[in-house]
Design a protein around this motif. Structure first.
Motif, PDB file in Angstrom:
ATOM      1  N   ALA A 197       7.311  13.321  -3.970  1.00 60.24           N
ATOM      2  CA  ALA A 197       7.657  14.592  -3.647  1.00 60.24           C
ATOM      3  C   ALA A 197       6.558  15.761  -4.279  1.00 60.24           C
ATOM      4  CB  ALA A 197       9.114  14.863  -4.402  1.00 60.24           C
ATOM      5  N   ILE A 198       5.949  15.571  -5.532  1.00 57.64           N
ATOM      6  CA  ILE A 198       5.153  16.854  -5.900  1.00 57.64           C
ATOM      7  C   ILE A 198       3.750  16.690  -5.344  1.00 57.64           C
ATOM      8  CG2 ILE A 198       4.057  17.370  -8.030  1.00 57.64           C
ATOM      9  CD1 ILE A 198       6.231  16.805  -9.579  1.00 57.64           C
ATOM     10  N   ASP A 199       3.367  15.485  -5.210  1.00 52.31           N
ATOM     11  CA  ASP A 199       2.152  15.167  -4.566  1.00 52.31           C
ATOM     12  C   ASP A 199       1.981  15.093  -2.920  1.00 52.31           C
ATOM     13  OD1 ASP A 199       1.008  15.155  -7.131  1.00 52.31           O
ATOM     14  OD2 ASP A 199       0.706  13.052  -7.094  1.00 52.31           O
TER      15      ASP A 199
ATOM     16  N   GLN B 259       0.922  -1.230  -0.057  1.00 48.69           N
ATOM     17  CA  GLN B 259      -0.100  -0.149   0.035  1.00 48.69           C
ATOM     18  C   GLN B 259       0.984   1.364  -0.026  1.00 48.69           C
ATOM     19  OE1 GLN B 259      -2.680  -1.913  -0.924  1.00 48.69           O
ATOM     20  NE2 GLN B 259      -3.729   0.051  -0.497  1.00 48.69           N
ATOM     21  N   ALA B 260       1.800   1.255   0.698  1.00 44.82           N
ATOM     22  CA  ALA B 260       2.735   2.571   0.769  1.00 44.82           C
ATOM     23  C   ALA B 260       3.550   2.804  -0.603  1.00 44.82           C
ATOM     24  CB  ALA B 260       3.848   2.232   1.882  1.00 44.82           C
ATOM     25  N   PHE B 261       3.760   1.706  -1.514  1.00 43.23           N
ATOM     26  CA  PHE B 261       4.280   1.959  -2.520  1.00 43.23           C
ATOM     27  C   PHE B 261       3.213   2.340  -3.482  1.00 43.23           C
ATOM     28  CE2 PHE B 261       7.278  -0.679  -0.058  1.00 43.23           C
ATOM     29  CZ  PHE B 261       8.428   0.178  -0.125  1.00 43.23           C
ATOM     30  N   LEU B 262       2.033   1.706  -3.461  1.00 50.00           N
ATOM     31  CA  LEU B 262       0.901   1.802  -4.187  1.00 50.00           C
ATOM     32  C   LEU B 262       0.459   3.445  -4.190  1.00 50.00           C
ATOM     33  CD1 LEU B 262      -1.474  -1.052  -3.855  1.00 50.00           C
ATOM     34  CD2 LEU B 262      -0.637  -0.386  -6.013  1.00 50.00           C
ATOM     35  N   ALA B 263       0.792   4.117  -3.166  1.00 45.74           N
ATOM     36  CA  ALA B 263       0.339   5.542  -2.764  1.00 45.74           C
ATOM     37  C   ALA B 263       1.267   6.443  -3.975  1.00 45.74           C
ATOM     38  CB  ALA B 263       0.621   5.757  -1.503  1.00 45.74           C
TER      39      ALA B 263
ATOM     40  N   HIS C 227      12.590  14.900   0.395  1.00 45.84           N
ATOM     41  CA  HIS C 227      12.409  14.600  -0.992  1.00 45.84           C
ATOM     42  C   HIS C 227      13.631  15.199  -1.702  1.00 45.84           C
ATOM     43  CE1 HIS C 227       8.494  12.814  -0.800  1.00 45.84           C
ATOM     44  NE2 HIS C 227       8.024  13.741   0.281  1.00 45.84           N
ATOM     45  N   ILE C 228      14.066  16.576  -1.651  1.00 45.19           N
ATOM     46  CA  ILE C 228      15.196  16.972  -2.441  1.00 45.19           C
ATOM     47  C   ILE C 228      16.385  16.300  -2.287  1.00 45.19           C
ATOM     48  CG2 ILE C 228      16.544  18.817  -2.791  1.00 45.19           C
ATOM     49  CD1 ILE C 228      14.215  20.803  -1.937  1.00 45.19           C
TER      50      ILE C 228
ATOM     51  N   VAL D 185      12.110   3.558 -11.641  1.00 43.81           N
ATOM     52  CA  VAL D 185      11.178   3.853 -10.385  1.00 43.81           C
ATOM     53  C   VAL D 185      11.271   5.442 -10.056  1.00 43.81           C
ATOM     54  CG1 VAL D 185      11.355   1.708  -9.393  1.00 43.81           C
ATOM     55  CG2 VAL D 185      13.033   3.279  -8.647  1.00 43.81           C
ATOM     56  N   TYR D 186      12.212   6.238 -10.824  1.00 44.74           N
ATOM     57  CA  TYR D 186      12.376   7.712 -10.665  1.00 44.74           C
ATOM     58  C   TYR D 186      11.091   8.480 -10.731  1.00 44.74           C
ATOM     59  CZ  TYR D 186      14.954  11.884 -10.009  1.00 44.74           C
ATOM     60  OH  TYR D 186      15.616  13.340  -9.664  1.00 44.74           O
ATOM     61  N   PRO D 187      10.225   8.191 -11.400  1.00 46.01           N
ATOM     62  CA  PRO D 187       8.779   8.990 -11.698  1.00 46.01           C
ATOM     63  C   PRO D 187       7.994   8.699 -10.322  1.00 46.01           C
ATOM     64  CG  PRO D 187       9.120   7.792 -13.527  1.00 46.01           C
ATOM     65  CD  PRO D 187      10.238   7.494 -12.654  1.00 46.01           C
ATOM     66  N   ALA D 188       8.309   7.285  -9.421  1.00 53.13           N
ATOM     67  CA  ALA D 188       7.503   7.448  -8.242  1.00 53.13           C
ATOM     68  C   ALA D 188       7.968   8.217  -7.011  1.00 53.13           C
ATOM     69  CB  ALA D 188       7.528   5.817  -7.818  1.00 53.13           C
ATOM     70  N   ASN D 189       9.432   8.575  -7.250  1.00 55.30           N
ATOM     71  CA  ASN D 189       9.926   9.600  -6.401  1.00 55.30           C
ATOM     72  C   ASN D 189       9.460  10.772  -6.281  1.00 55.30           C
ATOM     73  OD1 ASN D 189      11.263   7.097  -5.120  1.00 55.30           O
ATOM     74  ND2 ASN D 189      12.989   7.416  -6.546  1.00 55.30           N
ATOM     75  N   ILE D 190       9.209  11.104  -7.565  1.00 53.08           N
ATOM     76  CA  ILE D 190       8.851  12.529  -8.084  1.00 53.08           C
ATOM     77  C   ILE D 190       7.504  12.827  -7.691  1.00 53.08           C
ATOM     78  CG2 ILE D 190       8.380  13.776 -10.071  1.00 53.08           C
ATOM     79  CD1 ILE D 190      10.667  12.704 -11.749  1.00 53.08           C
TER      80      ILE D 190
END
Length: 141
Positions: free
Chosen positions: A91-93, A32-36, A107-108, A83-88
């Motif tokens: 951070a953004i959301d 669930q944490a990763f789905l978020a 996040h930075i 997986v970088y888009p998940a990290n972005i």
């Protein structure tokens, strides 16, 4: 490479393998944490989280296997890019995980560290020697 650099590579290999093993287990135990933080455009997100957990565990084990080390380094580096888009998104959301929202203090550095993780996988997998390789200079006549 010097013995010291090889010792550093070995230590970094074991540390990276441990990190990916722990992350892989976390993907399987707490999806669930990763789905978020999974971007909306990722198809079959639940299955993807399961698959990424399996890939992290397999990559960690392969990194510690001499015959598989090179391919593991390549695949874990590619994985870190994927997986970088998940990290972005995280951070953004400002995605809340476990009741907590992490700020820019997390996040930075996390986003900036991703290229280091890519290098780390390539170095630990013996794909590259940089920056430890001695540069050969041509002789001057």
């Amino acid at each position: 490479m010097s013995q010291g650099a090889e010792r550093a590579r070995t230590a970094l290999r074991w540390l990276l393998a441990a990190a990916y093993l722990i992350a892989g287990i976390a993907h399987l135990r707490s999806p669930q944490a990763f789905l978020a933080i999974t971007p909306d455009w990722v198809p079959f997100p639940q299955e993807m989280i399961l698959l990424t957990g399996i890939c992290e565990i397999a990559g960690a084990l392969a990194l510690l296997t001499a015959k598989l080390r090179w391919i593991a380094g390549m695949m874990l580096a590619a994985y870190a890019v994927c997986v970088y888009p998940a990290n972005i998104k995280h951070a953004i959301d400002s995605v809340e995980i476990g009741g907590k929202t992490l700020g820019l203090w997390y996040h930075i550095p996390r986003l900036a560290f991703q290229p280091v993780i890519i290098w780390w996988a390539l170095f630990a997998g013996r794909v590259i020697d940089w920056p430890f390789r001695q540069r050969a200079y041509p002789e001057r006549v």
